[in-house]
Design a protein around this motif. Structure first.
Motif, PDB file in Angstrom:
ATOM      1  N   PHE A   1      43.311  32.663  44.162  1.00 59.25           N
ATOM      2  CA  PHE A   1      42.518  32.226  43.023  1.00 59.25           C
ATOM      3  C   PHE A   1      42.668  33.225  41.887  1.00 59.25           C
ATOM      4  CE2 PHE A   1      39.798  33.034  46.824  1.00 59.25           C
ATOM      5  CZ  PHE A   1      39.571  34.394  46.656  1.00 59.25           C
ATOM      6  N   ASP A   2      42.263  32.787  40.699  1.00 56.51           N
ATOM      7  CA  ASP A   2      42.414  33.595  39.494  1.00 56.51           C
ATOM      8  C   ASP A   2      41.162  34.401  39.182  1.00 56.51           C
ATOM      9  OD1 ASP A   2      44.982  32.312  38.930  1.00 56.51           O
ATOM     10  OD2 ASP A   2      43.768  30.546  38.410  1.00 56.51           O
ATOM     11  N   VAL A   3      40.013  33.856  39.510  1.00 55.81           N
ATOM     12  CA  VAL A   3      38.718  34.494  39.240  1.00 55.81           C
ATOM     13  C   VAL A   3      37.832  34.274  40.450  1.00 55.81           C
ATOM     14  CG1 VAL A   3      36.720  34.600  37.679  1.00 55.81           C
ATOM     15  CG2 VAL A   3      38.951  33.903  36.777  1.00 55.81           C
ATOM     16  N   VAL A   4      37.062  35.284  40.818  1.00 57.14           N
ATOM     17  CA  VAL A   4      36.054  35.138  41.863  1.00 57.14           C
ATOM     18  C   VAL A   4      34.697  35.013  41.186  1.00 57.14           C
ATOM     19  CG1 VAL A   4      35.096  36.060  44.002  1.00 57.14           C
ATOM     20  CG2 VAL A   4      37.447  36.629  43.341  1.00 57.14           C
ATOM     21  N   ALA A   5      33.966  33.953  41.494  1.00 52.70           N
ATOM     22  CA  ALA A   5      32.659  33.698  40.904  1.00 52.70           C
ATOM     23  C   ALA A   5      31.733  33.206  42.008  1.00 52.70           C
ATOM     24  CB  ALA A   5      32.754  32.665  39.787  1.00 52.70           C
ATOM     25  N   SER A   6      31.012  34.142  42.622  1.00 54.05           N
ATOM     26  CA  SER A   6      30.122  33.772  43.721  1.00 54.05           C
ATOM     27  C   SER A   6      29.023  34.813  43.865  1.00 54.05           C
ATOM     28  CB  SER A   6      30.925  33.639  45.029  1.00 54.05           C
ATOM     29  OG  SER A   6      30.224  32.857  45.978  1.00 54.05           O
ATOM     30  N   GLY A   7      28.460  35.243  42.738  1.00 48.79           N
ATOM     31  CA  GLY A   7      27.474  36.310  42.778  1.00 48.79           C
ATOM     32  C   GLY A   7      28.088  37.614  43.244  1.00 48.79           C
ATOM     33  N   VAL A   8      29.301  37.932  42.773  1.00 45.22           N
ATOM     34  CA  VAL A   8      30.019  39.125  43.225  1.00 45.22           C
ATOM     35  C   VAL A   8      29.325  40.376  42.707  1.00 45.22           C
ATOM     36  CG1 VAL A   8      32.201  40.380  43.128  1.00 45.22           C
ATOM     37  CG2 VAL A   8      32.210  37.890  43.325  1.00 45.22           C
ATOM     38  N   THR A   9      28.970  41.273  43.616  1.00 48.31           N
ATOM     39  CA  THR A   9      28.357  42.542  43.244  1.00 48.31           C
ATOM     40  C   THR A   9      29.434  43.529  42.810  1.00 48.31           C
ATOM     41  OG1 THR A   9      26.590  42.176  44.848  1.00 48.31           O
ATOM     42  CG2 THR A   9      26.873  44.419  44.036  1.00 48.31           C
ATOM     43  N   VAL A  10      29.167  44.247  41.732  1.00 47.16           N
ATOM     44  CA  VAL A  10      30.110  45.259  41.257  1.00 47.16           C
ATOM     45  C   VAL A  10      30.096  46.430  42.236  1.00 47.16           C
ATOM     46  CG1 VAL A  10      30.674  46.850  39.389  1.00 47.16           C
ATOM     47  CG2 VAL A  10      29.800  44.550  38.862  1.00 47.16           C
ATOM     48  N   ARG A  11      31.227  46.637  42.906  1.00 48.87           N
ATOM     49  CA  ARG A  11      31.403  47.734  43.856  1.00 48.87           C
ATOM     50  C   ARG A  11      32.693  48.459  43.538  1.00 48.87           C
ATOM     51  NH1 ARG A  11      30.668  44.826  49.401  1.00 48.87           N
ATOM     52  NH2 ARG A  11      32.776  45.628  49.631  1.00 48.87           N
ATOM     53  N   PRO A  12      32.744  49.777  43.735  1.00 43.34           N
ATOM     54  CA  PRO A  12      33.917  50.540  43.278  1.00 43.34           C
ATOM     55  C   PRO A  12      35.227  50.131  43.922  1.00 43.34           C
ATOM     56  CG  PRO A  12      32.437  51.926  44.590  1.00 43.34           C
ATOM     57  CD  PRO A  12      31.703  50.670  44.290  1.00 43.34           C
ATOM     58  N   GLU A  13      35.252  49.859  45.235  1.00 40.71           N
ATOM     59  CA  GLU A  13      36.528  49.569  45.883  1.00 40.71           C
ATOM     60  C   GLU A  13      37.142  48.261  45.391  1.00 40.71           C
ATOM     61  OE1 GLU A  13      33.372  47.940  48.740  1.00 40.71           O
ATOM     62  OE2 GLU A  13      33.633  49.625  47.354  1.00 40.71           O
ATOM     63  N   ARG A  14      36.315  47.331  44.919  1.00 44.17           N
ATOM     64  CA  ARG A  14      36.854  46.075  44.412  1.00 44.17           C
ATOM     65  C   ARG A  14      37.589  46.265  43.091  1.00 44.17           C
ATOM     66  NH1 ARG A  14      31.452  42.510  45.912  1.00 44.17           N
ATOM     67  NH2 ARG A  14      32.006  42.073  48.083  1.00 44.17           N
ATOM     68  N   ALA A  15      37.305  47.353  42.381  1.00 46.41           N
ATOM     69  CA  ALA A  15      38.005  47.632  41.124  1.00 46.41           C
ATOM     70  C   ALA A  15      39.469  47.959  41.361  1.00 46.41           C
ATOM     71  CB  ALA A  15      37.332  48.789  40.393  1.00 46.41           C
ATOM     72  N   LEU A  16      39.854  48.228  42.612  1.00 50.52           N
ATOM     73  CA  LEU A  16      41.252  48.514  42.928  1.00 50.52           C
ATOM     74  C   LEU A  16      42.082  47.244  43.073  1.00 50.52           C
ATOM     75  CD1 LEU A  16      40.810  51.366  45.553  1.00 50.52           C
ATOM     76  CD2 LEU A  16      41.111  51.566  43.089  1.00 50.52           C
ATOM     77  N   ILE A  17      41.441  46.107  43.251  1.00 53.04           N
ATOM     78  CA  ILE A  17      42.181  44.863  43.478  1.00 53.04           C
ATOM     79  C   ILE A  17      41.950  43.831  42.395  1.00 53.04           C
ATOM     80  CG2 ILE A  17      42.271  45.149  45.980  1.00 53.04           C
ATOM     81  CD1 ILE A  17      39.948  43.043  46.071  1.00 53.04           C
ATOM     82  N   GLY A  18      41.031  44.084  41.471  1.00 60.08           N
ATOM     83  CA  GLY A  18      40.738  43.112  40.426  1.00 60.08           C
ATOM     84  C   GLY A  18      40.143  43.784  39.206  1.00 60.08           C
ATOM     85  N   ARG A  19      39.838  42.968  38.208  1.00 62.97           N
ATOM     86  CA  ARG A  19      39.226  43.441  36.971  1.00 62.97           C
ATOM     87  C   ARG A  19      37.849  42.799  36.843  1.00 62.97           C
ATOM     88  NH1 ARG A  19      43.153  45.276  33.168  1.00 62.97           N
ATOM     89  NH2 ARG A  19      45.278  45.076  33.987  1.00 62.97           N
TER      90      ARG A  19
END
Length: 428
Positions: free
Chosen positions: A95-113
């Motif tokens: 998918f191009d965007v994840v939209a499911s109440g995604v919580t901002v967490r540091p490790e996710r910044a390594l795989i997406g914007r």
């Protein structure tokens, strides 16, 4: 020790995810604007952001992405995923965007914007009303023998291990089962958040908390910077015209913040995210024998952010002042956390690339916030809205003062309103 094992297993899964090649080549914004398909990852198990209703989906994020895709000129395609598979699925280009109440967490910044945050929540405990006198607060819940059910693979599983190390954590694959487990006595606590708990609330359940302050944002694939920037501008416009506030009021029961407050949250979110990545930077430096202090790298950062500031239309000197403080904060956090042998240590180049993306995002958001946020609001915002281990109150005050002095200049070529490729439906 058990908590460290959980953290290392999660991190191994993340390393596998970021090592996988993206299934699609670098994304071109025009491909979506000319009638393309915007693939949106969502779970359908997280009320009120994304909830399955038979064969269809409903929720704040479903409304948000339906309107966003329409305004972009694309067709929205909702793609279901499971929380434990989020990193793999995004890295594989499902998918191009994840939209499911995604919580901002540091490790996710390594795989997406991350986009600008569009909502705030906090972790809460749902207990049986009859247990309200026994499980009164966090300390009462964090005891041997207390069983805590939590969504497997989501942000709250990490929160559960961090906040309740003495309790028994029971990850559950079907998030919708959590309140039922508490009601029938299979668990003492269901760890949820303030938004989801509102959707689940009933007389037999009692809420304790919140224990955290979490931001929700969209997570865009790493190779789509133009799409990420378009989404940020669209989100800001929807804050200014009141549409997002009305949707939050409908789905979350609270409009949360006005446009200026949203501008401030966008900057504070990036500052907090940057600080939260620093324990990983320290672990990576320790693993590769690199010292914490690196004057040459610090100068490269200052040169880069000043160039971005000039291109964006912000006083470059004030941005350099802000980042000089953020570099001091980074070193303080790294020095305090650099002795943890269990901290995940991704490659330093990968971390620096992610931090560079965050810095650019922060400056772009600061371009707007510098015009709308008052000095006193920066001081209160940094004090309450930037949470990172080993970040001192003195440094928080310095960050707030630097933000308060940032000035916006003329912004050459910066479009505030996304161009729509076709008219939008009234009220949609």
């Amino acid at each position: 020790m058990l908590r460290c094992m959980h953290a290392r297993r999660r991190w191994l899964a993340m390393l596998v995810a970021v090592a996988l090649p993206l299934a699609a080549s670098a994304a071109d914004l025009a491909s979506w604007q000319h009638g393309g398909v915007l693939r949106v990852g969502t779970t359908g198990d997280y009320a009120p952001f994304s909830t399955a209703q038979g064969e269809s989906l409903a929720g704040l994020d479903v409304d948000l992405m339906t309107r966003l895709a329409h305004d972009l000129g694309a067709t929205v395609q909702l793609v279901r995923f499971r929380w434990p598979d989020l990193s793999d699925d995004l890295a594989q280009g499902k998918f191009d965007v994840v939209a499911s109440g995604v919580t901002v967490r540091p490790e996710r910044a390594l795989i997406g914007r991350y986009s600008r945050p569009y909502a705030n929540t906090g972790a809460v405990a749902l207990i049986r009303s009859e247990d309200a006198a026994r499980l009164t607060d966090r300390a009462a819940i964090d005891r041997t023998g207390v069983r805590i059910a939590v969504n497997r693979g989501g942000h709250l599983e990490q929160v559960a291990h961090r906040l309740f190390p003495r309790a028994t954590i029971e990850p559950v694959s079907d998030n919708t089962e959590l309140p039922g487990r508490v009601l029938v006595g299979r668990a003492d606590v269901a760890l949820s958040d303030s938004a989801e708990a509102r959707a689940w609330q009933r007389p037999e359940l009692h809420t304790v908390g919140p224990f955290t302050r979490d931001r929700k944002a969209l997570l865009v694939r790493k190779d789509a910077p133009e799409l990420a920037q378009w989404i940020d501008t669209w989100l800001r416009d929807r804050e200014r015209d009141g549409w997002l506030g009305a949707r939050r009021k409908q789905w979350l029961g609270d409009a949360m913040f006005a446009a200026a407050g949203a501008d401030r949250e966008a900057v504070l979110c990036d500052i907090e995210l940057r600080c939260q990545l620093m324990p990983m930077v320290a672990a990576s430096k320790r693993a590769s024998g690199v010292p914490i202090a690196d004057p040459a790298q610090e100068q490269r950062v200052l040169d880069r952010v000043q160039a971005t500031a000039r291109a964006t239309g912000i006083d470059a000197g004030e941005v350099a002042r802000l980042f000089s403080v953020l570099i001091r904060a980074a070193k303080m956090i790294q020095e305090a956390s650099g002795t943890d042998p269990h901290a995940p240590a991704p490659p330093l180049d990968q971390l620096r690339s992610a931090i560079g993306d965050i810095d650019t995002h922060m400056i772009r958001q600061l371009h707007f916030a510098a015009r709308t946020v008052k000095p006193a609001e920066w001081r209160a915002g940094v004090r309450e809205g930037v949470q990172a281990d080993n970040l001192s109150d003195a440094l928080k005050a310095d960050i707030a003062e630097s933000l308060a002095h940032t000035r916006t200049l003329i912004a050459p070529g910066l479009n505030e309103t996304p161009k729509r490729k076709r008219p939008t439906a009234s009220g949609k």
